[in-house]
Design a protein around this motif. Structure first.
Motif, PDB file in Angstrom:
ATOM      1  N   VAL A  86      11.851  18.826  -8.926  1.00  0.00           N
ATOM      2  CA  VAL A  86      12.538  18.999  -7.644  1.00  0.00           C
ATOM      3  C   VAL A  86      11.561  18.627  -6.550  1.00  0.00           C
ATOM      4  CG1 VAL A  86      13.704  20.597  -6.097  1.00  0.00           C
ATOM      5  CG2 VAL A  86      13.973  20.847  -8.574  1.00  0.00           C
ATOM      6  N   ARG A  87      11.834  17.575  -5.832  1.00  0.00           N
ATOM      7  CA  ARG A  87      11.009  17.218  -4.677  1.00  0.00           C
ATOM      8  C   ARG A  87      11.307  18.207  -3.552  1.00  0.00           C
ATOM      9  NH1 ARG A  87      10.885  13.399  -1.596  1.00  0.00           N
ATOM     10  NH2 ARG A  87       8.636  13.429  -1.323  1.00  0.00           N
ATOM     11  N   GLY A  88      10.272  18.916  -3.154  1.00  0.00           N
ATOM     12  CA  GLY A  88      10.442  19.973  -2.173  1.00  0.00           C
ATOM     13  C   GLY A  88      10.210  21.343  -2.754  1.00  0.00           C
ATOM     14  N   GLY A  89      10.288  21.462  -4.064  1.00  0.00           N
ATOM     15  CA  GLY A  89       9.982  22.725  -4.718  1.00  0.00           C
ATOM     16  C   GLY A  89      11.212  23.450  -5.208  1.00  0.00           C
ATOM     17  N   LYS A  90      11.149  23.895  -6.462  1.00  0.00           N
ATOM     18  CA  LYS A  90      12.268  24.629  -7.055  1.00  0.00           C
ATOM     19  C   LYS A  90      12.477  25.982  -6.377  1.00  0.00           C
ATOM     20  CE  LYS A  90      13.842  26.467 -11.499  1.00  0.00           C
ATOM     21  NZ  LYS A  90      13.509  26.616 -12.943  1.00  0.00           N
ATOM     22  N   ARG A  91      11.388  26.629  -5.978  1.00  0.00           N
ATOM     23  CA  ARG A  91      11.510  27.938  -5.341  1.00  0.00           C
ATOM     24  C   ARG A  91      12.213  27.826  -3.996  1.00  0.00           C
ATOM     25  NH1 ARG A  91       6.265  31.647  -5.040  1.00  0.00           N
ATOM     26  NH2 ARG A  91       6.684  31.506  -7.290  1.00  0.00           N
ATOM     27  N   LEU A  92      11.829  26.826  -3.203  1.00  0.00           N
ATOM     28  CA  LEU A  92      12.485  26.652  -1.906  1.00  0.00           C
ATOM     29  C   LEU A  92      13.952  26.278  -2.083  1.00  0.00           C
ATOM     30  CD1 LEU A  92      12.196  26.628   1.145  1.00  0.00           C
ATOM     31  CD2 LEU A  92      11.456  24.241   1.000  1.00  0.00           C
ATOM     32  N   LEU A  93      14.267  25.517  -3.112  1.00  0.00           N
ATOM     33  CA  LEU A  93      15.666  25.176  -3.384  1.00  0.00           C
ATOM     34  C   LEU A  93      16.459  26.426  -3.741  1.00  0.00           C
ATOM     35  CD1 LEU A  93      17.860  23.015  -3.817  1.00  0.00           C
ATOM     36  CD2 LEU A  93      17.052  22.805  -6.174  1.00  0.00           C
ATOM     37  N   GLY A  94      15.886  27.314  -4.543  1.00  0.00           N
ATOM     38  CA  GLY A  94      16.582  28.549  -4.885  1.00  0.00           C
ATOM     39  C   GLY A  94      16.736  29.490  -3.713  1.00  0.00           C
ATOM     40  N   ARG A  98       0.833  -1.208   0.000  1.00  0.00           N
ATOM     41  CA  ARG A  98       0.000   0.000   0.000  1.00  0.00           C
ATOM     42  C   ARG A  98       0.864   1.253   0.000  1.00  0.00           C
ATOM     43  NH1 ARG A  98      -3.080  -3.607   3.112  1.00  0.00           N
ATOM     44  NH2 ARG A  98      -5.142  -3.993   2.188  1.00  0.00           N
ATOM     45  N   TRP A  99       1.916   1.274   0.827  1.00  0.00           N
ATOM     46  CA  TRP A  99       2.832   2.420   0.777  1.00  0.00           C
ATOM     47  C   TRP A  99       3.479   2.522  -0.602  1.00  0.00           C
ATOM     48  CZ3 TRP A  99       2.423   6.276   3.740  1.00  0.00           C
ATOM     49  CH2 TRP A  99       2.196   6.194   5.104  1.00  0.00           C
ATOM     50  N   ALA A 100       3.842   1.365  -1.173  1.00  0.00           N
ATOM     51  CA  ALA A 100       4.468   1.362  -2.499  1.00  0.00           C
ATOM     52  C   ALA A 100       3.509   1.910  -3.554  1.00  0.00           C
ATOM     53  CB  ALA A 100       4.911  -0.050  -2.869  1.00  0.00           C
ATOM     54  N   GLY A 101       2.238   1.524  -3.474  1.00  0.00           N
ATOM     55  CA  GLY A 101       1.269   2.043  -4.430  1.00  0.00           C
ATOM     56  C   GLY A 101       1.080   3.548  -4.314  1.00  0.00           C
ATOM     57  N   SER A 102       1.081   4.059  -3.089  1.00  0.00           N
ATOM     58  CA  SER A 102       0.934   5.502  -2.912  1.00  0.00           C
ATOM     59  C   SER A 102       2.135   6.255  -3.466  1.00  0.00           C
ATOM     60  CB  SER A 102       0.747   5.818  -1.424  1.00  0.00           C
ATOM     61  OG  SER A 102      -0.417   5.206  -0.913  1.00  0.00           O
ATOM     62  N   ILE A 103       3.334   5.716  -3.253  1.00  0.00           N
ATOM     63  CA  ILE A 103       4.546   6.392  -3.732  1.00  0.00           C
ATOM     64  C   ILE A 103       4.599   6.387  -5.251  1.00  0.00           C
ATOM     65  CG2 ILE A 103       7.056   6.191  -3.843  1.00  0.00           C
ATOM     66  CD1 ILE A 103       7.044   5.384  -0.926  1.00  0.00           C
ATOM     67  N   THR A 104       4.338   5.241  -5.871  1.00  0.00           N
ATOM     68  CA  THR A 104       4.420   5.178  -7.334  1.00  0.00           C
ATOM     69  C   THR A 104       3.347   6.042  -7.993  1.00  0.00           C
ATOM     70  OG1 THR A 104       3.079   3.156  -7.249  1.00  0.00           O
ATOM     71  CG2 THR A 104       5.474   2.893  -7.343  1.00  0.00           C
ATOM     72  N   LYS A 105       2.172   6.103  -7.404  1.00  0.00           N
ATOM     73  CA  LYS A 105       1.125   6.955  -7.977  1.00  0.00           C
ATOM     74  C   LYS A 105       1.496   8.431  -7.843  1.00  0.00           C
ATOM     75  CE  LYS A 105      -3.817   7.986  -7.786  1.00  0.00           C
ATOM     76  NZ  LYS A 105      -3.591   9.442  -7.680  1.00  0.00           N
ATOM     77  N   ALA A 106       2.034   8.820  -6.684  1.00  0.00           N
ATOM     78  CA  ALA A 106       2.459  10.207  -6.515  1.00  0.00           C
ATOM     79  C   ALA A 106       3.591  10.559  -7.477  1.00  0.00           C
ATOM     80  CB  ALA A 106       2.894  10.440  -5.075  1.00  0.00           C
ATOM     81  N   THR A 107       4.490   9.618  -7.702  1.00  0.00           N
ATOM     82  CA  THR A 107       5.571   9.848  -8.661  1.00  0.00           C
ATOM     83  C   THR A 107       5.038  10.038 -10.071  1.00  0.00           C
ATOM     84  OG1 THR A 107       7.140   8.585  -7.329  1.00  0.00           O
ATOM     85  CG2 THR A 107       7.640   8.836  -9.671  1.00  0.00           C
ATOM     86  N   HIS A 108       4.095   9.198 -10.447  1.00  0.00           N
ATOM     87  CA  HIS A 108       3.507   9.317 -11.787  1.00  0.00           C
ATOM     88  C   HIS A 108       2.813  10.669 -11.967  1.00  0.00           C
ATOM     89  CE1 HIS A 108       1.568   8.017 -15.516  1.00  0.00           C
ATOM     90  NE2 HIS A 108       0.444   8.483 -15.029  1.00  0.00           N
ATOM     91  N   ASP A 109       2.059  11.100 -10.956  1.00  0.00           N
ATOM     92  CA  ASP A 109       1.371  12.384 -11.048  1.00  0.00           C
ATOM     93  C   ASP A 109       2.365  13.540 -11.119  1.00  0.00           C
ATOM     94  OD1 ASP A 109      -0.989  10.995 -10.902  1.00  0.00           O
ATOM     95  OD2 ASP A 109      -1.292  11.348  -8.767  1.00  0.00           O
ATOM     96  N   GLN A 110       3.458  13.448 -10.367  1.00  0.00           N
ATOM     97  CA  GLN A 110       4.444  14.527 -10.375  1.00  0.00           C
ATOM     98  C   GLN A 110       5.149  14.608 -11.726  1.00  0.00           C
ATOM     99  OE1 GLN A 110       7.139  14.258  -7.079  1.00  0.00           O
ATOM    100  NE2 GLN A 110       7.771  16.397  -7.225  1.00  0.00           N
TER     101      GLN A 110
END
Length: 542
Positions: free
Chosen positions: A169-177, A80-92
């Motif tokens: 960018v996981r976490g956001g490009k703006r926050l990274l900059g 279930r955790w794996a399914g949530s991670i892969t789906k979030a990755t696909h959406d991102q």
């Protein structure tokens, strides 16, 4: 009129297809917060690896590769955790592809605009539809250099898109900059690090109908108990059976709590997300689920009784109520908001303005007409040239936030939203309605007049108001008295209906009953000249 673009027909906006509610996790112990940080950090690192794998696959990714990614993650904790991670990755990844396509369109628009202006002589004036040549040789030279920069950038982005490469960018490009501008952001390195780690944690799980309380990974009972299924490497943190960790905090969801409780009681799917607000030092739980699409009412039903036209501006909503004939009723209303400050402050301001607007519409039982705005391709500096303040004005309008919130909040109150084409509403509204609606006690602005134009277009009426009677020979040389009553209109020569009651500033009752009865007048072609009786001519002997 041949140069005007075709105006699209108004339509009733479809309601929302999902619901999301949020509640603060109060009463968490230090052990609970530490467990959430450990679980979120561990899952976040695995989500980053999965995203890297997905980006490496590019366009060659398919369902088999998705199954392999999920199988590789399942061996480390649970399916279930794996399914949530892969789906979030696909959406991102899909979101990054859509952003890449929008970036290509923006670059292409800039290249086309600069190329066209460079083809014109220096100083040539433009039109309302297209800008002219550049003002000076100096500006033309700088724009030539910028054209080469945009063309090179466009070529690189197109090559990335054809190859299936995206920048995520996981976490956001703006926050990274922000890491390189801590002084400007008024942040310390440790404070930035806390934000960065909090934004990269992964603590979300999709629901599944038929499972206990609609979600086996993050479970929330009807009485508000929250528990998590711990990954295998962190199973030693469990304080309940079956490798689960139960938080000390209880949730109740004051808003839509009954609807949520009905879903979890019947084991219907509910998705949950836990995140930390570092600035406030709080933890929140967000519950979401899908709902059937709200059936929109027919357009004719939304027009019954009139509606409220709303003009969206950078600092307020201008609204005016119209009856079913398109006539303004009462006084214009303004619902102001302040878009300065933090994102939470801006969101609260927009929400408060919409609440006041919707409550006003609910009291009168009327629909709301708004413009179908989209400034995505209208805010570039190549589109408006030196008009920097105008570009900032357009970019500052919260069109997407207003549209999404207005539709969802109106659906809760059962108010239809009618979207109209925004073409020429401000211009024609000011031309035909601003001056007539201005009096000694009321100053009508262009925004108020635009609200009237939007409402009339939603009602199916032309924006232009009735013209005044012609100055001479109202029925002969200059045509009929009003443009609405054409020669073939039945009853156009009839008497006006008698209205009972006291008369002021008009003829007394009983007078002028046949003022518009053309048959009683001696006009050519009227029956009065063709009756059987005739007045005899006077005898010459008298």
């Amino acid at each position: 009129m041949g140069g005007l673009r075709e105006v699209a027909a108004p339509f009733v906006v479809t309601g929302p297809s999902g619901v999301a509610i949020r509640e603060r996790l109060k009463g968490l112990t230090p052990e609970d917060e530490q467990a959430l940080r450990l679980v979120g950090g561990h899952l976040g690192s695995l989500a980053s690896r999965d995203l890297k794998t997905r980006c490496r696959d590019g366009l060659e990714h398919d369902s088999d590769r998705w199954a392999q990614r999920k199988q590789a993650l399942t061996g480390q904790f649970s399916s279930r955790w794996a399914g949530s991670i892969t789906k979030a990755t696909h959406d991102q990844w899909a979101l990054a592809r859509r952003g890449q396509h929008a970036h290509i369109q923006s670059l292409q628009s800039g290249v086309d605009t600069i190329s066209r202006r460079l083809s014109l002589p220096v100083g040539e004036k433009g039109t309302r539809r297209a800008p002219g040549g550049y003002r000076s040789e100096r500006e033309r030279f700088h724009k030539t250099r910028r054209l080469h920069v945009l063309e090179d950038r466009l070529e690189r982005v197109r090559a990335d898109r054809e190859a299936g490469r995206v920048c995520v960018v996981r976490g956001g490009k703006r926050l990274l900059g922000t890491r390189h501008h801590l002084e400007e952001a008024q942040l310390t390195e440790s404070r930035w690090r806390q934000r960065w780690e909090a934004s990269r944690r992964f603590l979300q799980a999709d629901g599944e109908s038929g499972k206990r309380y609609g979600n086996e990974t993050i479970r929330v009972t009807p009485d508000g108990e929250v528990s998590l299924k711990l990954p295998a490497p962190l199973a030693h943190l469990a304080n309940a059976k079956h490798g689960r960790y139960v938080l000390a905090a209880k949730v109740s969801f004051p808003y839509r709590g009954d609807t949520w409780r009905d879903r979890v009681t019947t084991n219907r799917a509910v998705a949950y997300r836990i995140h930390e607000d570092v600035d406030r030092g709080r933890w929140y739980l967000t519950a979401s689920w899908t709902i059937p699409a709200v059936q929109t009412v027919p357009l004719e039903a939304a027009r019954v009784g009139g509606l409220i036209g709303v003009d969206t501006n950078s600092d307020h909503l201008a609204a005016w109520r119209l009856d079913e004939h398109g006539n303004p009723v009462g006084e214009p209303r303004r619902f102001a908001y302040d878009l300065s400050g933090t994102a939470d402050h801006r969101d609260a301001q927009v929400r408060h303005a919409l609440v006041r607007l919707l409550h006003w519409a609910k009291r009168h039982g009327l629909s709301i007409a708004v413009e179908n705005l989209d400034f995505a391709g209208e805010s570039t500096r190549e589109k408006h040239g030196r008009r920097k303040r105008f570009r900032q004005l357009i970019s500052g309008m919260p069109t997407a936030r207003l549209r999404a919130r207005l539709v969802s909040m109106a659906a809760e109150l059962g108010l239809p939203i009618v979207a109209v084409d925004p073409a020429y509403t401000s211009k024609w509204g000011a031309q035909h309605w601003q001056k007539p609606l201005t009096s000694t006690t009321r100053k009508t602005t262009r925004h108020d007049a635009a609200a009237v134009a939007i409402g009339r277009r939603a009602l199916g009426h032309p924006i232009r108001r009735r013209t005044t009677p012609p100055p001479h020979d109202q029925s002969d040389r200059a045509g009929h008295r009003t443009v609405q009553a054409r020669p073939g209109t039945p009853g156009r020569e009839g008497n006006r209906p008698r209205i009972p009651g006291p008369r002021t500033r008009c003829v007394p009752p009983g007078r002028g009953a046949n003022a518009v009865d053309q048959d009683t007048q001696h006009r050519s072609g009227r029956p009065a000249e063709h009756e059987s009786w005739r007045q005899d001519s006077l005898p010459l002997s008298l």
